[in-house]
Design an enzyme around this catalytic site. Structure first.
Site, PDB file in Angstrom:
ATOM      1  N   LYS A   1     -10.123  -4.568  -5.743  1.00  0.00           N
ATOM      2  CA  LYS A   1     -11.043  -3.533  -6.182  1.00  0.00           C
ATOM      3  C   LYS A   1     -10.321  -2.225  -6.531  1.00  0.00           C
ATOM      4  CE  LYS A   1     -12.095  -3.277  -1.276  1.00  0.00           C
ATOM      5  NZ  LYS A   1     -12.935  -3.849  -0.259  1.00  0.00           N
TER       6      LYS A   1
ATOM      7  N   LYS B   1      -3.234 -10.732  -6.952  1.00  0.00           N
ATOM      8  CA  LYS B   1      -4.544 -10.867  -6.302  1.00  0.00           C
ATOM      9  C   LYS B   1      -5.586  -9.971  -6.969  1.00  0.00           C
ATOM     10  CE  LYS B   1      -5.642  -8.534  -2.596  1.00  0.00           C
ATOM     11  NZ  LYS B   1      -5.857  -7.919  -1.275  1.00  0.00           N
TER      12      LYS B   1
ATOM     13  N   LYS C   1       0.824  -1.213   0.000  1.00  0.00           N
ATOM     14  CA  LYS C   1       0.000   0.000   0.000  1.00  0.00           C
ATOM     15  C   LYS C   1       0.853   1.256   0.000  1.00  0.00           C
ATOM     16  CE  LYS C   1      -4.503  -1.502   1.473  1.00  0.00           C
ATOM     17  NZ  LYS C   1      -5.678  -1.281   2.306  1.00  0.00           N
TER      18      LYS C   1
HETATM   19  P1  TYM Z   1     -10.635  -6.262   2.691  1.00  0.00           P
HETATM   20  O1  TYM Z   1     -11.731  -5.269   2.860  1.00  0.00           O
HETATM   21  O2  TYM Z   1      -9.480  -5.897   1.831  1.00  0.00           O
HETATM   22  O3  TYM Z   1     -11.216  -7.626   2.163  1.00  0.00           O
HETATM   23  C1  TYM Z   1     -12.304  -8.259   2.806  1.00  0.00           C
HETATM   24  C2  TYM Z   1     -12.109  -9.766   2.824  1.00  0.00           C
HETATM   25  O4  TYM Z   1     -12.002 -10.263   1.498  1.00  0.00           O
HETATM   26  C3  TYM Z   1     -10.825 -11.060   1.362  1.00  0.00           C
HETATM   27  N1  TYM Z   1     -10.293 -10.880  -0.004  1.00  0.00           N
HETATM   28  C4  TYM Z   1     -10.050 -11.890  -0.856  1.00  0.00           C
HETATM   29  N2  TYM Z   1     -10.180 -13.217  -0.732  1.00  0.00           N
HETATM   30  C5  TYM Z   1      -9.848 -13.987  -1.809  1.00  0.00           C
HETATM   31  N3  TYM Z   1      -9.387 -13.472  -2.974  1.00  0.00           N
HETATM   32  C6  TYM Z   1      -9.224 -12.148  -3.142  1.00  0.00           C
HETATM   33  N4  TYM Z   1      -8.779 -11.650  -4.293  1.00  0.00           N
HETATM   34  C7  TYM Z   1      -9.567 -11.277  -2.039  1.00  0.00           C
HETATM   35  N5  TYM Z   1      -9.543  -9.935  -1.863  1.00  0.00           N
HETATM   36  C8  TYM Z   1      -9.982  -9.712  -0.611  1.00  0.00           C
HETATM   37  C9  TYM Z   1      -9.870 -10.511   2.415  1.00  0.00           C
HETATM   38  O5  TYM Z   1      -8.904 -11.467   2.786  1.00  0.00           O
HETATM   39  C10 TYM Z   1     -10.826 -10.191   3.556  1.00  0.00           C
HETATM   40  O6  TYM Z   1     -11.091 -11.355   4.322  1.00  0.00           O
HETATM   41  N6  TYM Z   1      -7.979  -5.812   6.950  1.00  0.00           N
HETATM   42  C11 TYM Z   1      -9.170  -6.409   6.347  1.00  0.00           C
HETATM   43  C12 TYM Z   1     -10.453  -5.979   7.017  1.00  0.00           C
HETATM   44  C13 TYM Z   1     -10.468  -6.151   8.500  1.00  0.00           C
HETATM   45  C14 TYM Z   1     -10.612  -7.382   9.187  1.00  0.00           C
HETATM   46  C15 TYM Z   1     -10.588  -7.034  10.566  1.00  0.00           C
HETATM   47  C16 TYM Z   1     -10.766  -8.701   8.773  1.00  0.00           C
HETATM   48  C17 TYM Z   1     -10.355  -5.161   9.425  1.00  0.00           C
HETATM   49  N7  TYM Z   1     -10.454  -5.682  10.661  1.00  0.00           N
HETATM   50  C18 TYM Z   1     -10.708  -8.014  11.546  1.00  0.00           C
HETATM   51  C19 TYM Z   1     -10.876  -9.674   9.772  1.00  0.00           C
HETATM   52  C20 TYM Z   1     -10.838  -9.328  11.136  1.00  0.00           C
HETATM   53  C21 TYM Z   1      -9.247  -5.982   4.882  1.00  0.00           C
HETATM   54  O7  TYM Z   1      -8.680  -5.005   4.493  1.00  0.00           O
HETATM   55  O8  TYM Z   1     -10.103  -6.728   4.135  1.00  0.00           O
END
Ligand code: TYM
Length: 336
Positions: free
Chosen positions: A203, A200, A118
């Site tokens: 979005k 990966k 990032k």
């Molecule tokens: P975020 O918002 O980037 O993504 C949400 C969830 O989607 C999963 N994900 C994917 N899984 C498979 N293939 C992909 N291409 C893909 N892109 C995203 C992510 O692994 C995630 O599970 N830091 C986290 C949000 C968060 C969180 C937490 C998660 C904040 N606090 C506490 C669990 C527990 C995040 O940025 O997810």
């Protein structure tokens, strides 16, 4: 969350309201939230505080929080059984994050690959929040005495850090935090970009690299038809050497609940055109009910607002319990 005679284990997970959700978010996380909801007490957070580590337009962020609440419910999460709320409505997240920050080493945060990625993508805004992001994520999880955290594989490193912080804290102050386990799906934990299948699906990349949850069947068909594969024409699951083909196979397998080997043998003797047709069919079929329900829910903003208000209050009560315990252990002055 319903009271049950026997206390269920706790699940916590979150998604950022920072853009259109992709089929990667759905396969890696969201659809597992739905499967797990009956066997656990589940807390699914809209992590708006995490989202502002990257600049957000205020009106868009506000709108996306309600949209994400609608997506959670449309995907099958019952807001009476699961806590669906906004992180910023529960101040305990930020308060615990401060305390945990004092139990986290700079060296640990420096190693986080997401921070490195990032900061490279936002060179003009490498802020302290981006650096301490995993500490806030640890606070999210630990506040609710979470047992299980369903996430995609990209969050594994953050989860490991969360466990380290919790163990470090417990070693000093006794058993304050439950040590959480990750729940990472066997297939689909990392859905790849349609155009650069070594990367990966995200979005924040250009439109044609991802399938958005709300893309129409036509758009989905076009994007999958243009997905990068390879030139050997063989349908085989081999993420290392055939990332594009394997990515499509993973999507079919995850969305239809068919083991990858079975998907591969079903497709023997056909070409990539047919592989893409089957992928489109699996994606469209999975998303169709979600999209229909989403359209109904998003028209009722008052309902969505009431869900996040009520659930936010319930989450706050749970979170405050852990926060007070932590504050007492640390030695903060008692409240009169
Ligand atoms: P975020 O918002 O980037 O993504 C949400 C969830 O989607 C999963 N994900 C994917 N899984 C498979 N293939 C992909 N291409 C893909 N892109 C995203 C992510 O692994 C995630 O599970 N830091 C986290 C949000 C968060 C969180 C937490 C998660 C904040 N606090 C506490 C669990 C527990 C995040 O940025 O997810």
């Amino acid at each position: 969350m319903e009271q049950t005679a026997e206390k269920k284990q706790v699940i916590f997970s979150g998604i950022q309201p920072s853009g259109t959700l992709t089929i990667g978010n759905y396969i890696g996380a969201l659809r597992n939230f739905v499967t797990l909801q009956h066997d656990y007490d589940c807390i699914y957070c809209i992590v708006d505080e995490h989202a502002i580590t990257v600049r957000q337009n205020p009106a868009d962020l506000r709108r996306r929080c309600l949209e994400l609440a609608a997506i959670y419910i449309a995907s099958g999460l019952d807001p009476k059984q699961n806590l669906i709320y906004c992180q910023s409505h529960v101040s305990a997240h930020a308060e615990l994050a401060w305390i945990l920050g004092c139990f986290t080493y700079m060296g640990e945060l420096n190693r986080m690959t997401q921070f490195k990625a990032k900061s490279a993508a936002h060179e003009d805004n490498i802020n302290a929040g981006l650096f301490t992001y995993p500490v806030l994520m640890a606070a999210d999880i630990l506040l609710y005495q979470t047992n299980l955290v369903p996430v995609g594989v990209d969050q594994k490193q953050h989860l490991e850090l969360c466990r380290d912080i919790a163990q470090r804290f417990n070693a000093v102050y006794g058993n304050v935090f439950t040590i959480p386990e990750g729940y990472i799906p066997k297939v689909g934990a990392k859905i790849m970009s349609l155009q650069e299948p070594g990367k990966k699906m995200s979005k924040s990349d250009p439109e044609d690299t991802y399938i958005a949850l709300l893309d129409s069947p036509d758009v989905i068909r076009k994007k999958i038809r243009r997905a990068v594969t390879d030139s050997d024409g063989e349908i085989r699951f081999d993420p290392e050497n055939k990332p594009g083909v394997s990515n499509l196979l993973s999507m079919i397998s995850a969305l239809t609940g068919t083991p990858v080997n079975q998907v591969v043998s079903d497709l023997q003797g056909v070409g990539y055109g047919e592989l893409k047709n089957r992928t489109t069919e699996a994606v469209v079929t999975a998303l169709e009910p979600l999209q229909r329900e989403y359209q109904r829910l998003i028209a009722d903003k008052a309902y969505l607002q009431s869900v996040i208000d009520e659930n936010g209050q319930k989450a706050s009560a749970l979170a405050t319990r852990t926060l007070r315990k932590v504050q007492k252990k640390i030695g903060f002055a008692p409240r009169g």
